[in-house]
Scaffold this motif. Structure first.
Motif, PDB file in Angstrom:
ATOM      1  N   ALA A 107      35.181  -9.116  46.626  1.00 30.13           N
ATOM      2  CA  ALA A 107      36.074  -8.136  45.988  1.00 30.13           C
ATOM      3  C   ALA A 107      37.535  -8.389  46.376  1.00 30.13           C
ATOM      4  N   LEU A 108      37.776  -8.707  47.647  1.00 31.12           N
ATOM      5  CA  LEU A 108      39.144  -8.988  48.096  1.00 31.12           C
ATOM      6  C   LEU A 108      39.669 -10.271  47.444  1.00 31.12           C
ATOM      7  N   THR A 109      38.787 -11.248  47.285  1.00 34.04           N
ATOM      8  CA  THR A 109      39.206 -12.509  46.644  1.00 34.04           C
ATOM      9  C   THR A 109      39.620 -12.267  45.197  1.00 34.04           C
ATOM     10  N   VAL A 110      38.819 -11.469  44.491  1.00 27.64           N
ATOM     11  CA  VAL A 110      39.135 -11.172  43.093  1.00 27.64           C
ATOM     12  C   VAL A 110      40.440 -10.394  42.991  1.00 27.64           C
ATOM     13  N   THR A 111      40.663  -9.436  43.923  1.00 23.98           N
ATOM     14  CA  THR A 111      41.863  -8.589  43.883  1.00 23.98           C
ATOM     15  C   THR A 111      43.130  -9.346  44.286  1.00 23.98           C
ATOM     16  N   LEU A 112      43.024 -10.139  45.350  1.00 22.71           N
ATOM     17  CA  LEU A 112      44.219 -10.771  45.909  1.00 22.71           C
ATOM     18  C   LEU A 112      44.464 -12.180  45.383  1.00 22.71           C
ATOM     19  N   ALA A 113      43.407 -12.831  44.872  1.00 23.38           N
ATOM     20  CA  ALA A 113      43.588 -14.213  44.403  1.00 23.38           C
ATOM     21  C   ALA A 113      43.152 -14.336  42.951  1.00 23.38           C
ATOM     22  N   SER A 114      41.923 -14.776  42.745  1.00 22.61           N
ATOM     23  CA  SER A 114      41.445 -15.001  41.376  1.00 22.61           C
ATOM     24  C   SER A 114      39.923 -14.836  41.324  1.00 22.61           C
ATOM     25  N   SER A 115      39.409 -14.344  40.208  1.00 18.45           N
ATOM     26  CA  SER A 115      37.963 -14.213  40.054  1.00 18.45           C
ATOM     27  C   SER A 115      37.277 -15.581  40.032  1.00 18.45           C
ATOM     28  N   ALA A 116      38.056 -16.623  39.721  1.00 20.60           N
ATOM     29  CA  ALA A 116      37.489 -17.972  39.716  1.00 20.60           C
ATOM     30  C   ALA A 116      37.093 -18.429  41.116  1.00 20.60           C
ATOM     31  N   LEU A 117      37.694 -17.784  42.132  1.00 16.96           N
ATOM     32  CA  LEU A 117      37.414 -18.170  43.522  1.00 16.96           C
ATOM     33  C   LEU A 117      36.343 -17.288  44.165  1.00 16.96           C
ATOM     34  N   GLN A 118      35.745 -16.383  43.379  1.00 18.20           N
ATOM     35  CA  GLN A 118      34.791 -15.423  43.936  1.00 18.20           C
ATOM     36  C   GLN A 118      33.607 -16.116  44.622  1.00 18.20           C
ATOM     37  N   GLU A 119      32.979 -17.061  43.927  1.00 17.42           N
ATOM     38  CA  GLU A 119      31.812 -17.744  44.503  1.00 17.42           C
ATOM     39  C   GLU A 119      32.219 -18.615  45.687  1.00 17.42           C
ATOM     40  N   LEU A 120      33.428 -19.197  45.617  1.00 15.55           N
ATOM     41  CA  LEU A 120      33.912 -20.037  46.711  1.00 15.55           C
ATOM     42  C   LEU A 120      34.086 -19.213  47.981  1.00 15.55           C
ATOM     43  N   SER A 121      34.552 -17.962  47.837  1.00 17.96           N
ATOM     44  CA  SER A 121      34.771 -17.120  49.020  1.00 17.96           C
ATOM     45  C   SER A 121      33.462 -16.828  49.742  1.00 17.96           C
ATOM     46  N   SER A 122      32.372 -16.612  48.988  1.00 18.22           N
ATOM     47  CA  SER A 122      31.089 -16.333  49.629  1.00 18.22           C
ATOM     48  C   SER A 122      30.596 -17.550  50.410  1.00 18.22           C
ATOM     49  N   MET A 123      30.796 -18.745  49.846  1.00 18.01           N
ATOM     50  CA  MET A 123      30.388 -19.952  50.559  1.00 18.01           C
ATOM     51  C   MET A 123      31.262 -20.182  51.786  1.00 18.01           C
ATOM     52  N   ALA A 124      32.562 -19.873  51.681  1.00 20.65           N
ATOM     53  CA  ALA A 124      33.467 -20.030  52.825  1.00 20.65           C
ATOM     54  C   ALA A 124      33.062 -19.087  53.956  1.00 20.65           C
ATOM     55  N   LEU A 125      32.710 -17.834  53.606  1.00 20.77           N
ATOM     56  CA  LEU A 125      32.253 -16.874  54.620  1.00 20.77           C
ATOM     57  C   LEU A 125      30.959 -17.368  55.260  1.00 20.77           C
ATOM     58  N   PHE A 126      30.075 -17.882  54.441  1.00 16.75           N
ATOM     59  CA  PHE A 126      28.790 -18.403  54.911  1.00 16.75           C
ATOM     60  C   PHE A 126      29.001 -19.515  55.956  1.00 16.75           C
ATOM     61  N   LEU A 127      29.851 -20.482  55.625  1.00 16.69           N
ATOM     62  CA  LEU A 127      30.093 -21.608  56.533  1.00 16.69           C
ATOM     63  C   LEU A 127      30.827 -21.162  57.791  1.00 16.69           C
ATOM     64  N   LEU A 128      31.776 -20.218  57.636  1.00 22.12           N
ATOM     65  CA  LEU A 128      32.544 -19.737  58.792  1.00 22.12           C
ATOM     66  C   LEU A 128      31.637 -19.048  59.807  1.00 22.12           C
TER      67      LEU A 128
END
Length: 290
Positions: free
Chosen positions: A252-273
């Motif tokens: 939700a923060l990714t969609v609000t502050l960046a772009s909805s195109a990065l939504q799936e990328l943010s979940s993978m980034a959180l996963f790896l982190l």
């Protein structure tokens, strides 16, 4: 900007509740059998399409499709287990391949029956705005967030207080020792699949009630459920809810502050982190608190 961020946190919280509902079934089977059911997302999607059929053909609220969806999805779960349960060697790897194949079959069956069109609910009652102070959401999001909390508490109680729940935990800890205690592992595993089917049923109806569905969504749901299960750590029911909420907020923060195109990328980034910092997950074996 502050209002947007707070609204994103609220939306992420509600989305996380729905994600938890989707992930619980996968986590239960994974925890009890060490089997990653890659067809779980398709079972969720099957329930969603039953809700669509009940609404489009009978004109009923999708919520009333739950009894029918329970029968169909639980029956499908039993069929999946009857196939997976026959694997005797290299169960983890072979079940992975087998359930992936079942998922492909289910996706194509859904495509044949309901076509490739994108579907969403037409229920104005579910889509009406629900206002809590400065926060906005759809009524269906709040309704199924409450349902997910009830289901999580119910599953936790079942696993920790009921005989069958304790049997599932015993089989997951030591299958041979469970046999010596008079527990039938196959029957216990079947019960796990049926309970996972019940959870998938509610998750599917929730998905149709607040979002859009199409045949290819099943694979995405399985990936999200797997990410949440690993983030939570094996065997932690509260961990699934917390991991799901974290994932929902990150998206939700990714969609609000960046772009909805990065939504799936943010979940993978959180996963790896999280896995880089805590390899056992948030509530895994060494740090389990749930």
């Amino acid at each position: 900007m502050t209002e947007l961020i707070l609204q994103a946190l609220y939306s992420g919280l509600l989305q996380g509740g729905s994600y938890a509902l989707i992930a619980l079934g996968l986590a239960l089977v994974f925890g009890s059998m060490n089997v990653i059911n890659l067809a779980h997302g398709e079972l969720v999607l099957l329930s969603a399409y039953i809700a669509y059929t009940v609404e489009s053909k009978l004109g009923w609220n999708p919520v009333f499709s739950i009894p029918v969806a329970l029968v169909v999805v639980c029956l499908a779960s039993v069929i999946v287990y009857s196939v997976v349960g026959r694997i005797k060697k290299n169960r983890e790897i072979n079940s992975l391949i087998l359930t992936y194949g079942i998922g492909v079959i289910l996706t194509n069956a859904i495509l044949l029956i309901w076509k490739a069109d994108v579907r969403s609910t037409g229920s104005s009652w579910l889509q009406e705005a629900f206002v809590v102070g400065p926060f906005y959401s759809m009524r269906s999001e709040v309704l199924f967030f409450a349902v997910s909390i009830v289901m999580i508490v119910g599953l936790w109680w079942w696993l920790s207080r009921s005989w069958y729940g304790r049997a599932v935990r015993a089989v997951s800890s030591n299958r041979d020792a469970a046999k010596l205690m008079g527990i039938d592992p196959r029957y216990t595993e079947l019960v796990s699949f049926v309970v996972a089917g019940i959870l998938a049923t509610f998750a599917g109806v929730a998905l149709f009630s607040y979002g859009v569905i199409s045949p290819e969504v099943g694979n995405t749901l399985t990936v999200k459920a797997f990410i949440i299960t690993v983030l939570a750590g094996i065997g932690s029911i509260p961990g699934v809810l917390i991991a799901a909420v974290l994932l929902g907020i990150a998206e939700a923060l990714t969609v609000t502050l960046a772009s909805s195109a990065l939504q799936e990328l943010s979940s993978m980034a959180l996963f790896l982190l999280v896995l880089f910092i805590m390899p056992n997950g948030l509530f895994g074996a060494k740090g389990r608190r749930g």
